[in-house]
Design a protein around this motif. Structure first.
Motif, PDB file in Angstrom:
ATOM      1  N   LEU A   1     -13.939  -4.220  10.021  1.00 46.69           N
ATOM      2  CA  LEU A   1     -13.094  -5.244   9.523  1.00 46.69           C
ATOM      3  C   LEU A   1     -13.360  -5.312   8.020  1.00 46.69           C
ATOM      4  O   LEU A   1     -14.037  -5.491   7.458  1.00 46.69           O
ATOM      5  CB  LEU A   1     -13.388  -6.321  10.265  1.00 46.69           C
TER       6      LEU A   1
ATOM      7  N   ARG B   1     -10.818  -6.946   5.388  1.00 44.39           N
ATOM      8  CA  ARG B   1     -10.922  -8.626   5.334  1.00 44.39           C
ATOM      9  C   ARG B   1      -9.636  -9.456   6.224  1.00 44.39           C
ATOM     10  O   ARG B   1      -8.811  -8.077   6.084  1.00 44.39           O
ATOM     11  CB  ARG B   1     -10.553  -8.614   3.406  1.00 44.39           C
ATOM     12  N   ARG B   2      -9.553 -10.551   6.201  1.00 47.24           N
ATOM     13  CA  ARG B   2      -7.752 -11.057   6.274  1.00 47.24           C
ATOM     14  C   ARG B   2      -7.688 -11.822   5.294  1.00 47.24           C
ATOM     15  O   ARG B   2      -8.901 -12.459   5.323  1.00 47.24           O
ATOM     16  CB  ARG B   2      -9.121 -12.343   7.991  1.00 47.24           C
ATOM     17  N   TYR B   3      -5.826 -12.232   5.664  1.00 46.69           N
ATOM     18  CA  TYR B   3      -5.703 -12.703   4.125  1.00 46.69           C
ATOM     19  C   TYR B   3      -3.874 -13.018   5.059  1.00 46.69           C
ATOM     20  O   TYR B   3      -4.317 -12.749   5.777  1.00 46.69           O
ATOM     21  CB  TYR B   3      -5.850 -12.486   3.239  1.00 46.69           C
TER      22      TYR B   3
ATOM     23  N   ALA C   1      -4.575  -8.901   8.442  1.00 45.63           N
ATOM     24  CA  ALA C   1      -6.056  -8.105   8.495  1.00 45.63           C
ATOM     25  C   ALA C   1      -5.867  -6.769   7.863  1.00 45.63           C
ATOM     26  O   ALA C   1      -5.467  -6.036   8.461  1.00 45.63           O
ATOM     27  CB  ALA C   1      -7.050  -7.918   9.697  1.00 45.63           C
ATOM     28  N   ASP C   2      -7.179  -5.964   6.394  1.00 43.88           N
ATOM     29  CA  ASP C   2      -7.288  -4.823   6.614  1.00 43.88           C
ATOM     30  C   ASP C   2      -8.456  -4.465   7.106  1.00 43.88           C
ATOM     31  O   ASP C   2      -9.829  -5.156   7.273  1.00 43.88           O
ATOM     32  CB  ASP C   2      -8.090  -5.095   5.125  1.00 43.88           C
ATOM     33  N   ILE C   3      -8.539  -2.846   8.117  1.00 43.88           N
ATOM     34  CA  ILE C   3      -9.180  -2.822   8.422  1.00 43.88           C
ATOM     35  C   ILE C   3      -9.437  -1.119   8.466  1.00 43.88           C
ATOM     36  O   ILE C   3      -9.024  -0.521   7.299  1.00 43.88           O
ATOM     37  CB  ILE C   3      -8.673  -2.923  10.081  1.00 43.88           C
TER      38      ILE C   3
ATOM     39  N   THR D   1      -3.415  -1.841   7.155  1.00 45.30           N
ATOM     40  CA  THR D   1      -3.200  -3.215   7.158  1.00 45.30           C
ATOM     41  C   THR D   1      -2.902  -3.723   8.997  1.00 45.30           C
ATOM     42  O   THR D   1      -1.237  -3.134   8.832  1.00 45.30           O
ATOM     43  CB  THR D   1      -2.490  -3.617   6.474  1.00 45.30           C
TER      44      THR D   1
ATOM     45  N   CYS E   1      -2.660 -10.131  12.705  1.00 41.35           N
ATOM     46  CA  CYS E   1      -3.289 -10.856  12.835  1.00 41.35           C
ATOM     47  C   CYS E   1      -2.501 -11.620  13.481  1.00 41.35           C
ATOM     48  O   CYS E   1      -2.514 -12.698  13.031  1.00 41.35           O
ATOM     49  CB  CYS E   1      -4.814 -11.417  12.069  1.00 41.35           C
TER      50      CYS E   1
ATOM     51  N   GLY F   1     -15.308 -13.017  12.965  1.00 41.12           N
ATOM     52  CA  GLY F   1     -14.524 -12.217  12.382  1.00 41.12           C
ATOM     53  C   GLY F   1     -15.005 -11.693  10.556  1.00 41.12           C
ATOM     54  O   GLY F   1     -14.812 -12.776   9.729  1.00 41.12           O
TER      55      GLY F   1
ATOM     56  N   PRO G   1     -15.839  -9.671   7.323  1.00 42.40           N
ATOM     57  CA  PRO G   1     -15.950  -7.975   6.667  1.00 42.40           C
ATOM     58  C   PRO G   1     -17.338  -7.388   7.126  1.00 42.40           C
ATOM     59  O   PRO G   1     -18.910  -8.000   6.757  1.00 42.40           O
ATOM     60  CB  PRO G   1     -15.867  -8.263   5.003  1.00 42.40           C
TER      61      PRO G   1
ATOM     62  N   TRP H   1      -4.584  -6.502  15.669  1.00 41.33           N
ATOM     63  CA  TRP H   1      -6.276  -6.469  15.690  1.00 41.33           C
ATOM     64  C   TRP H   1      -5.851  -7.401  17.592  1.00 41.33           C
ATOM     65  O   TRP H   1      -5.464  -8.508  17.563  1.00 41.33           O
ATOM     66  CB  TRP H   1      -6.673  -7.792  14.446  1.00 41.33           C
TER      67      TRP H   1
END
Length: 237
Positions: free
Chosen positions: A14, A16-18, A23-25, A34, A37, A47, A49, A69
């Motif tokens: 992970l 970030r979640r935004y 979520a970017d993985i 991306t 989520c 979760g 980073p 995710w």
């Protein structure tokens, strides 16, 4: 009972979640993408980073995002399912297999049912077998507070409060009603209302229990190969 995922999950990291639903993985080959989520809550304690996550990838033409995710590893090997809609899917199969013993013995299990006397839509309606109909509302629990304690909700929930008021009305109308906490976190061993987050929810939950609404918690351990239905957990009111 292990309920497998529709497609094999891929491990990732992970980033970030935004914007709540994104979520970017980073995949093991270094590719960064991306994914969706699928959780409307705060996902408190679920979760950060750098955490290990698992995603379902589907590169179908026309799909806005390439995947979803599903799971996250928390702390020392504990795993939580952040895909909140999974709770209803798991509970549906568990009900049909009679695995949730307090709710076993109903030959008919209907999902997303609206009762004739009201506008409310409930997750499940159990009927048949010469027993009183049972209305079931499911809540996904992933918030761990302390070592083994799970709590609900993870944010103020006007919708959750509304469901409790409606379940009280169901009991007053002569039907059986149940609030079922589907605990999708392998480290949680008991459940309580998150009074420090939503005091009104806690108050209503206790009122519902006193009115005859059955409050149950069932453990489901998320694993990369599927969701394992385990058994009852204590609910501390």
């Amino acid at each position: 009972m292990l309920i497998p995922f529709e497609t094999p999950l891929r491990e990732a990291t992970l980033l970030r979640r935004y914007k709540r639903f994104l979520a970017d993985i980073r995949l093991p080959d270094g590719q960064e993408i991306t994914v969706h989520c699928p959780n409307t809550g705060s996902m408190r304690n679920c979760g950060q980073p750098g955490d290990r996550v698992w995603v379902s990838l589907d590169y179908k033409p026309g799909r806005k995002l390439p995947g979803t995710w599903e799971l996250v590893e928390i702390g020392s090997g504990q795993v939580a399912c952040i895909h909140s809609a999974r709770a209803n899917r798991v509970v549906a199969q568990a009900l049909q297999q009679g695995l949730i013993t307090p709710l076993a013995g109903y030959p008919e299990v209907r999902a997303e049912v609206r009762l004739p006397e009201g506008s409310s839509r409930f997750d499940f309606l159990l009927s048949g077998g010469g027993r009183a109909e049972c209305v079931v509302e499911v809540k996904s629990v992933t918030l761990a507070l302390g070592k083994v304690v799970g709590a609900f909700p993870d944010a103020v929930s006007a919708r959750g409060q509304k469901h409790l008021r409606e379940l009280i009305e169901v009991v007053q109308g002569g039907r059986r009603a149940c609030l079922l906490f589907c605990v999708m976190h392998s480290g949680i061993e008991q459940v309580r209302p998150a009074d420090e987050i939503d005091a009104e929810y806690g108050r209503l939950l206790r009122e519902a229990a006193a009115a005859g609404v059955e409050v149950l918690a069932w453990s489901v351990w998320p694993q990369p190969n599927g969701m394992q239905v385990r058994g009852a957990l204590p609910v501390v009111l």
